[in-house]
Write a protein that holds these residues in place. Sequence first.
Motif, PDB file in Angstrom:
ATOM      1  N   LEU A  60      52.149  30.641  67.801  1.00 43.68           N
ATOM      2  CA  LEU A  60      53.619  29.871  67.625  1.00 43.68           C
ATOM      3  C   LEU A  60      53.230  28.359  67.655  1.00 43.68           C
ATOM      4  N   TRP A  80      59.832  28.165  56.864  1.00 36.53           N
ATOM      5  CA  TRP A  80      60.891  28.117  55.724  1.00 36.53           C
ATOM      6  C   TRP A  80      60.694  29.082  54.673  1.00 36.53           C
ATOM      7  N   ASN A  85      61.322  35.286  57.644  1.00 32.69           N
ATOM      8  CA  ASN A  85      62.366  35.439  58.330  1.00 32.69           C
ATOM      9  C   ASN A  85      63.033  36.549  58.173  1.00 32.69           C
TER      10      ASN A  85
ATOM     11  N   TYR B   4      55.094  21.460  68.005  1.00 31.51           N
ATOM     12  CA  TYR B   4      55.676  22.489  67.123  1.00 31.51           C
ATOM     13  C   TYR B   4      55.540  23.682  67.238  1.00 31.51           C
ATOM     14  N   GLU B   5      56.683  24.303  67.278  1.00 33.96           N
ATOM     15  CA  GLU B   5      56.715  25.971  67.337  1.00 33.96           C
ATOM     16  C   GLU B   5      56.862  26.280  65.802  1.00 33.96           C
ATOM     17  N   LYS B   6      55.887  27.323  65.275  1.00 29.93           N
ATOM     18  CA  LYS B   6      56.043  27.711  63.837  1.00 29.93           C
ATOM     19  C   LYS B   6      57.082  29.044  63.674  1.00 29.93           C
ATOM     20  N   LYS B   7      58.252  28.705  64.096  1.00 32.48           N
ATOM     21  CA  LYS B   7      59.415  29.509  63.686  1.00 32.48           C
ATOM     22  C   LYS B   7      60.834  28.587  63.510  1.00 32.48           C
ATOM     23  N   LEU B   8      61.408  29.204  62.906  1.00 29.82           N
ATOM     24  CA  LEU B   8      62.985  28.642  62.759  1.00 29.82           C
ATOM     25  C   LEU B   8      63.777  28.798  63.925  1.00 29.82           C
ATOM     26  N   GLN B   9      64.635  27.948  64.171  1.00 28.28           N
ATOM     27  CA  GLN B   9      65.571  28.390  65.516  1.00 28.28           C
ATOM     28  C   GLN B   9      66.213  29.285  65.217  1.00 28.28           C
ATOM     29  N   PRO B  11      67.163  32.417  61.770  1.00 31.10           N
ATOM     30  CA  PRO B  11      66.541  32.683  60.526  1.00 31.10           C
ATOM     31  C   PRO B  11      67.451  32.081  59.419  1.00 31.10           C
ATOM     32  N   VAL B  12      66.581  31.863  58.357  1.00 32.93           N
ATOM     33  CA  VAL B  12      67.140  31.599  56.946  1.00 32.93           C
ATOM     34  C   VAL B  12      66.470  32.300  56.021  1.00 32.93           C
ATOM     35  N   GLU B  70      64.818  21.119  60.089  1.00 34.95           N
ATOM     36  CA  GLU B  70      64.108  22.021  59.475  1.00 34.95           C
ATOM     37  C   GLU B  70      64.836  23.376  58.894  1.00 34.95           C
ATOM     38  N   ALA B  74      64.705  24.288  55.050  1.00 36.81           N
ATOM     39  CA  ALA B  74      64.504  25.685  54.660  1.00 36.81           C
ATOM     40  C   ALA B  74      65.561  26.353  53.721  1.00 36.81           C
TER      41      ALA B  74
END
Lengths: 85, 198
Positions: A60, A80, A85, B4-9, B11-12, B70, B74
Amino acid sequence: MTREQKKLLDELRAVDFTLVETVLYLDAYENCEEALAYYHKQHARREMLAKEYERLYGPLTAAGNVSRTSWDWTKEPFPWEYDAN
Amino acid sequence: MWIYEKKLQYPVKIKNPNPALANVIVSQLGGPDGELGAATRYLNQRFSMPKGKVMGILTDIGSEELAHMEMIGAILYQLTRNIDPEDIVGTPFAGYFVDHTTGVYPSSAAGVPFDNKYTGVKGDALADLNEDLAAEQKARVTYDNILRMVDDPDVRDPIKFLREREIVHYQRFGDALRLTMDELDCKNIYAFNPSFDK
């Protein structure tokens, strides 16, 4: 992204959201014992879920590359992407 | 510093690309009330705040705004993927496309590039926090206006999340203003700059 990975990622996002909210609340109401107890409860759950996620699906953060034999930090998809997602 | 955290806050996941929507939603990246302006505003205002609690609120909200940049990025990225340039001739997205292809470029819906005028740092805790209260309301109105124009539930869902965050941030900035007012020197009845005139 598999159904299992998405389920765990969504769980992690949900618990992280509770932490974002609780942190902002505590910034303004530092003496709220209920909020502080909730923060610790959610933080423990967050640590557990993040560890499990990184073990199964990769880092992460750049400091979370569990593997000793491969550099997983730059593996796709990035957040993204539709498939992330 | 930041990590940095590799995820969106949040989802998109947008099934159907739609460049015309990207052309209006881009305002919440680089427009007058967009997330880039919000992040730079709060993260720079922090330095002249008189109290740790308020420094904390600005740090935490400013950091969350980076996550919102971000998410908007996205949304723009997914709305403009796999498009045929011939299909966008004569559409509102054509002007953006010719200058930036499908890159994510901070500008307003009217095509004005991001302007640092939106940052709003006065170096006075009360002026800055009142600016922030207004900024959160203006961003909320912009999200309302976007929601008036968008039917696609895949797009509405993350936009509704971002709109709700503006409302919560407004609440916390209200707390920050109250905390700052409560701790003013009792002789400073007109609330002159507590950041500088100590």
